[in-house]
Design a protein around this motif. Structure first.
Motif, PDB file in Angstrom:
ATOM      1  N   TYR B 114      60.461  45.673  53.354  1.00 28.41           N
ATOM      2  CA  TYR B 114      61.150  46.291  52.215  1.00 28.41           C
ATOM      3  C   TYR B 114      60.410  46.042  50.906  1.00 28.41           C
ATOM      4  CZ  TYR B 114      65.105  47.953  49.500  1.00 28.41           C
ATOM      5  OH  TYR B 114      65.904  48.673  48.651  1.00 28.41           O
ATOM      6  N   VAL B 115      59.962  44.810  50.712  1.00 26.83           N
ATOM      7  CA  VAL B 115      59.235  44.477  49.489  1.00 26.83           C
ATOM      8  C   VAL B 115      57.943  45.298  49.403  1.00 26.83           C
ATOM      9  CG1 VAL B 115      58.074  42.638  48.225  1.00 26.83           C
ATOM     10  CG2 VAL B 115      60.162  42.136  49.475  1.00 26.83           C
ATOM     11  N   VAL B 215      76.416  50.903  48.702  1.00 25.83           N
ATOM     12  CA  VAL B 215      76.505  49.433  48.725  1.00 25.83           C
ATOM     13  C   VAL B 215      75.120  48.796  48.636  1.00 25.83           C
ATOM     14  CG1 VAL B 215      77.193  47.422  50.068  1.00 25.83           C
ATOM     15  CG2 VAL B 215      78.635  49.439  50.049  1.00 25.83           C
ATOM     16  N   ILE B 218      73.316  49.674  45.026  1.00 27.18           N
ATOM     17  CA  ILE B 218      73.814  49.068  43.791  1.00 27.18           C
ATOM     18  C   ILE B 218      73.566  47.559  43.780  1.00 27.18           C
ATOM     19  CG2 ILE B 218      76.218  48.527  44.426  1.00 27.18           C
ATOM     20  CD1 ILE B 218      76.886  49.926  41.658  1.00 27.18           C
ATOM     21  N   GLY B 219      73.411  46.954  44.972  1.00 25.40           N
ATOM     22  CA  GLY B 219      73.208  45.516  45.002  1.00 25.40           C
ATOM     23  C   GLY B 219      71.754  45.109  45.114  1.00 25.40           C
ATOM     24  N   TYR B 221      67.953  44.228  44.229  1.00 20.58           N
ATOM     25  CA  TYR B 221      67.210  43.652  43.112  1.00 20.58           C
ATOM     26  C   TYR B 221      65.744  44.087  43.129  1.00 20.58           C
ATOM     27  CZ  TYR B 221      64.640  39.891  40.721  1.00 20.58           C
ATOM     28  OH  TYR B 221      63.791  39.166  39.929  1.00 20.58           O
ATOM     29  N   ILE B 222      65.178  44.204  44.345  1.00 16.21           N
ATOM     30  CA  ILE B 222      63.733  44.394  44.473  1.00 16.21           C
ATOM     31  C   ILE B 222      63.238  45.722  43.900  1.00 16.21           C
ATOM     32  CG2 ILE B 222      61.852  44.662  46.119  1.00 16.21           C
ATOM     33  CD1 ILE B 222      63.300  42.852  47.959  1.00 16.21           C
ATOM     34  N   GLN B 225      63.285  46.068  40.228  1.00 11.33           N
ATOM     35  CA  GLN B 225      62.401  45.058  39.633  1.00 11.33           C
ATOM     36  C   GLN B 225      60.933  45.467  39.768  1.00 11.33           C
ATOM     37  OE1 GLN B 225      63.407  42.483  37.939  1.00 11.33           O
ATOM     38  NE2 GLN B 225      61.492  41.363  37.674  1.00 11.33           N
ATOM     39  N   ILE B 226      60.557  45.991  40.950  1.00 14.42           N
ATOM     40  CA  ILE B 226      59.159  46.372  41.154  1.00 14.42           C
ATOM     41  C   ILE B 226      58.859  47.727  40.530  1.00 14.42           C
ATOM     42  CG2 ILE B 226      57.421  46.971  42.903  1.00 14.42           C
ATOM     43  CD1 ILE B 226      58.574  44.924  44.727  1.00 14.42           C
ATOM     44  N   PRO B 236      71.977  43.870  39.247  1.00 16.35           N
ATOM     45  CA  PRO B 236      71.362  42.746  39.984  1.00 16.35           C
ATOM     46  C   PRO B 236      70.231  42.067  39.204  1.00 16.35           C
ATOM     47  CG  PRO B 236      71.682  44.603  41.440  1.00 16.35           C
ATOM     48  CD  PRO B 236      71.992  45.092  40.058  1.00 16.35           C
ATOM     49  N   ILE B 239      71.885  39.794  36.770  1.00 14.73           N
ATOM     50  CA  ILE B 239      72.425  38.613  37.458  1.00 14.73           C
ATOM     51  C   ILE B 239      71.321  37.585  37.692  1.00 14.73           C
ATOM     52  CG2 ILE B 239      73.429  37.781  39.628  1.00 14.73           C
ATOM     53  CD1 ILE B 239      74.971  40.454  39.774  1.00 14.73           C
ATOM     54  N   MET B 240      70.170  38.061  38.211  1.00 11.96           N
ATOM     55  CA  MET B 240      69.066  37.152  38.487  1.00 11.96           C
ATOM     56  C   MET B 240      68.530  36.534  37.201  1.00 11.96           C
ATOM     57  SD  MET B 240      68.722  37.023  41.746  1.00 11.96           S
ATOM     58  CE  MET B 240      67.088  36.483  42.195  1.00 11.96           C
ATOM     59  N   SER B 256      78.659  39.260  39.311  1.00 12.71           N
ATOM     60  CA  SER B 256      78.734  39.557  40.751  1.00 12.71           C
ATOM     61  C   SER B 256      80.112  40.063  41.133  1.00 12.71           C
ATOM     62  CB  SER B 256      78.408  38.316  41.571  1.00 12.71           C
ATOM     63  OG  SER B 256      77.140  37.836  41.247  1.00 12.71           O
TER      64      SER B 256
END
Lengths: 254, 279
Positions: B114-115, B215, B218-219, B221-222, B225-226, B236, B239-240, B256
């Protein structure tokens, strides 16, 4: 109409495969950056990642966490499905709801909750903590797959075994599990996939020993590199081979 | 309680206990923590709604929630719109013996990490990436594609088209061809049949896939971010950030809980058609 369909199919495949093709092609780049122009063919980035201790340790960690957590999730899920499928308990709808619930919650929240709890209990982040989190996310899946696969003919086979004097353990091991083998296999395989690829829970709950996605993440922070392409391609090729092999196996057995 | 029931309960309890101990209890701990506040770097437990007030009142925090909802809704709608015709083409136009292979092909990139998948989109969309080089060859661009909301949406869409193609295909293939035949015998044209007969029949598959998309999206982060860069934050990411920078666990917890509430709303809206047990 059919021609239009095939055109759409071609475009869709193009879109779906574009990033993968770019990933693999530029993992063979004989240069420092994984972007065009292609400067020549080289396997040196593969050599680099295969001799990278941190990366290989992370790979082993991921495999261990995925294997153990999926095994635990499968056993728990199978037993629960078996219990809930055979008799109507008071509150069995509620129990099913509770078991399925983690499926509707973001991994981030599951990870954050566990981190909060572990912090309060003084438990240090570790691969074990990550494994516990991965059982939480995979248990609903294993339960749902096993539960859906339990049919009436299976119940009668189990009853027959019991009538012939088999203990419950023997029924589970010699009748239910073999009959459910395809579903158990599918559940285990999916769980391993999800655990293997899971990032955020592992990121929150590990510190020094990390899993592969977390290690790749820290590689990304040092910028673009064909080495990242190489590890990504390797993971992709390995999992694609497994998927295709399973599909071929499934076809033959049918 | 009969022996049989006692045995069934014994079989269910390990899974139930695991879920309660490592899912319900952590969530309760987080909920409690969301009413606490920070004094310096220490958490002081209390029963204050200050975190929620700040999360929903302060523009920078509220903006993250809005961004997340906007991105997620866009991704869900676009992914369904792209995946439905793909699933239909495979189910109707591809010869039966090639369908499984076609489907397998359509989801093969699902098995990349995934990353890494987000990272490869960053490569494709970057300033020197394939897309901009292709535009450059015909004298256009370069365009600012990476580190935008467009990139985030594209990366997400790529992933969820694969997922939705699977769920919608599974739904389509179960439909008896008699429905379409009946509609056409009654004089409906192709489009009317599609819109009034086939589409409603695939609604459970669509809604189930769309809910899962919602779901997961919306949750996540990756991907933002990338691919999204630092131009705008999603929930997210916020949150981080709260956890990382100031170690503000109470605020991260409150955010959260809000994230969770949004998912619950989505669940309530789609519950009528949802078939989570038949995924």
């Amino acid at each position: 109409m059919r021609r239009l369909g095939y055109l759409y199919l071609a475009l869709a495949y193009g879109f779906i495969f574009l990033p993968v093709v770019v990933l693999v092609v530029f993992s063979l780049q004989d240069g420092r950056l994984p972007v065009p122009p292609f400067q020549g063919f080289s396997l040196r980035w593969y050599g680099k990642i295969l001799s990278d201790r941190g990366l290989m340790t992370a790979l082993g960690n991921s495999a261990a966490v995925a294997g153990v957590s999926s095994g635990v999730a499968l056993v728990l899920g199978f037993l629960a499905a078996h219990g809930l499928a055979r008799v109507r308990l008071p509150g069995s709808v509620l129990m099913r709801g509770v078991l399925i619930a983690p499926m509707t919650v973001s991994y981030l929240i599951i990870g954050l909750g566990l981190l909060t709890l572990f912090n309060q209990m003084g438990v240090k982040p570790s691969l074990w903590a990550t494994g516990i989190g991965h059982v939480v996310i995979n248990l609903p899946l294993c339960f749902a797959i096993c539960f859906a696969a339990m049919g009436d003919h299976q119940k009668s086979a189990e009853r027959a075994a019991r009538d012939l004097g088999a203990s419950e353990m023997r029924v589970l091991w010699h009748v239910s599990a073999p009959m459910l083998a395809p579903a158990l296999g599918a559940a285990f395989f999916l769980s391993v996939t999800f655990s293997w690829d899971e990032f955020i829970i592992a990121f929150l709950l590990t510190r020094f020993d990390v899993t592969l996605p977390v290690e790749i993440w820290s590689m990304l922070r040092s910028g673009l590199s064909p080495a990242t392409n190489a590890i990504g391609s390797l993971v992709f090729l390995a999992s694609a081979l497994v998927v295709i092999a399973l599909e071929a196996l499934f076809r033959r057995s049918k | 309680m009969s022996d049989e029931r006692r045995l069934a309960l014994a079989l269910v309890s390990p899974a139930l206990l695991w879920t309660l101990a490592f899912f319900a209890v952590p969530f309760a701990a987080m909920l409690l923590l969301s009413f606490a506040h920070m004094e310096g770097r220490t958490v002081v437990q209390g029963l204050s709604l200050a975190n929620y007030a700040k999360a929903l009142g302060e523009p920078s925090h509220l903006k993250a929630l809005i961004n997340s909802v906007e991105i997620t809704v866009t991704v869900t709608v676009v992914s369904v719109a792209l995946a439905w015709p793909l699933a239909a083409t495979i189910a109707w136009s591809v010869p039966a013996r090639w369908q499984r292979a076609a489907l397998l092909m359509a989801v093969l990139p699902f098995w990349t990490s995934y990353v890494v998948r987000s990272y490869s989109w960053a490569l494709v969309l970057g300033k020197n990436g394939v897309v901009n080089q292709a535009f450059g060859a015909v004298g256009l661009g370069p365009f600012e594609l990476a580190s935008t909301r467009f990139a985030t949406v594209l990366g997400f869409t790529h992933f969820f088209v694969m997922l939705l193609t699977l769920t919608i295909y599974a739904n389509l293939i179960q439909l008896s061809p008699n429905y379409a035949r009946a509609a056409q015998d009654l004089g409906a044209g192709r489009l009317r049949t599609l819109w009034h007969v086939i589409l409603p029949l695939t609604l459970p598959g669509i809604v189930t896939g769309a809910f899962v998309t919602f779901v997961l999206c919306i949750g996540d982060y990756i991907t933002p971010q990338i691919l999204g860069g630092n131009t705008e934050l999603t929930l997210p990411q916020l949150i981080m950030l709260q956890m990382g920078r100031g170690g503000n666990f109470p605020m991260a917890s409150a955010l959260s809980v809000i994230l969770m509430a949004v998912v619950t709303l989505a669940y309530a809206a789609s519950a009528r058609w949802l078939r989570l047990d038949r995924l």
